[in-house]
Design a protein around this motif. Sequence first.
Motif, short mmCIF file in Angstrom:
data_model
loop_
_atom_site.label_atom_id
_atom_site.label_comp_id
_atom_site.label_asym_id
_atom_site.label_seq_id
_atom_site.Cartn_x
_atom_site.Cartn_y
_atom_site.Cartn_z
N ASP A 107 105.24 18.06 31.41
CA ASP A 107 104.75 17.46 30.17
C ASP A 107 103.37 17.98 29.81
N GLU B 107 107.89 8.53 26.09
CA GLU B 107 109.00 9.46 26.33
C GLU B 107 109.71 9.10 27.61
N SER C 247 109.79 16.23 25.04
CA SER C 247 108.36 16.56 25.19
C SER C 247 107.90 17.52 24.10
#
Length: 260
Positions: free
Chosen positions: A46, A95, A10
Amino acid sequence: MTGAPGSGKSTLTDKLIGVIRGGDLEVGVLAIDPTSPFSGGAILGDRIRMQDHATDEGVFIRSMATRGHLGGLSLATPQAVRILDAAGKPWIIIETVGVGQVEVEVAGAADTTVVVVNPRWGDGVQANKAGLLEIADVLVVNKADRDGAADTVRDLEQMLELAGERDWRPPIVETVATDGRGVDVLWRAILDHRAHLEVHGRLEQRRSSRLRDELRAIVFERLRERVDATCHGERFDRLVAQVAARELDPYTAADALLGS
Ligand SMILES: Nc1nc2c(ncn2[C@@H]2O[C@H](COP(=O)(O)OP(=O)(O)OP(=O)(O)O)[C@@H](O)[C@H]2O)c(=O)[nH]1
Ligand SMILES: [Mg+2]
């Protein structure tokens, strides 16, 4: 962007967003949590890590959990990517935590797969090391501010050497995501890989093989729904009873069901 939990995916993504926005292009980010049904932790984590970009209209960040979703990651991800693409995002970063099968599915969904490891990665017992190398288009040794980064780069080079000749040799990039060191080199490596794919006609190849996989997965899901509907109810129960009474063998029973 895949790699072990906490490897810095992240933070790296956050820095890459900065690079992409610097070039004035829009970017979509999908943070995929393959295990959590609610993705609560991922959403918070995140969002906090990519906070610099939270109010930027040119950045769309979405966390999604895929457990419980029919077909899981392999169906949910390409659909989300398609929406972001339709919304005009020229760059999309996915991700996901690398756990076994998952990173392979991510590799299937992306043009370029970046595998993130940390120093001393070579020390632990990592069952899927070879598998990770296989899917990596770019290798990142993040947290290069810690001891052992150079050793890890050497380990990776050796493993790539052993893996033999390939038409693309994954570059190994050292980064310190927290202060942005090496992120420009990482971006360059991603662009180089893109150029390689385009020059050799591989981009179209990859995308077409990805579509084949996706279509196959959708058909598979549809068939599974039909199986569930077929193996259910009075007729099914009657056939089971006949097999139990040895009046019928299970294969004939299956044919009877499919025939109907
Ligand atoms: N020392 C150091 N710490 C880093 C570096 N990159 C990330 N971190 C820290 O490592 C922790 C995890 O970073 P994340 O970016 O959340 O890692 P992640 O891979 O996204 O983690 P998950 O999404 O939970 O799998 C955070 O505390 C970061 O500040 C780095 O290059 N050096
Ligand atoms: Mg993360």
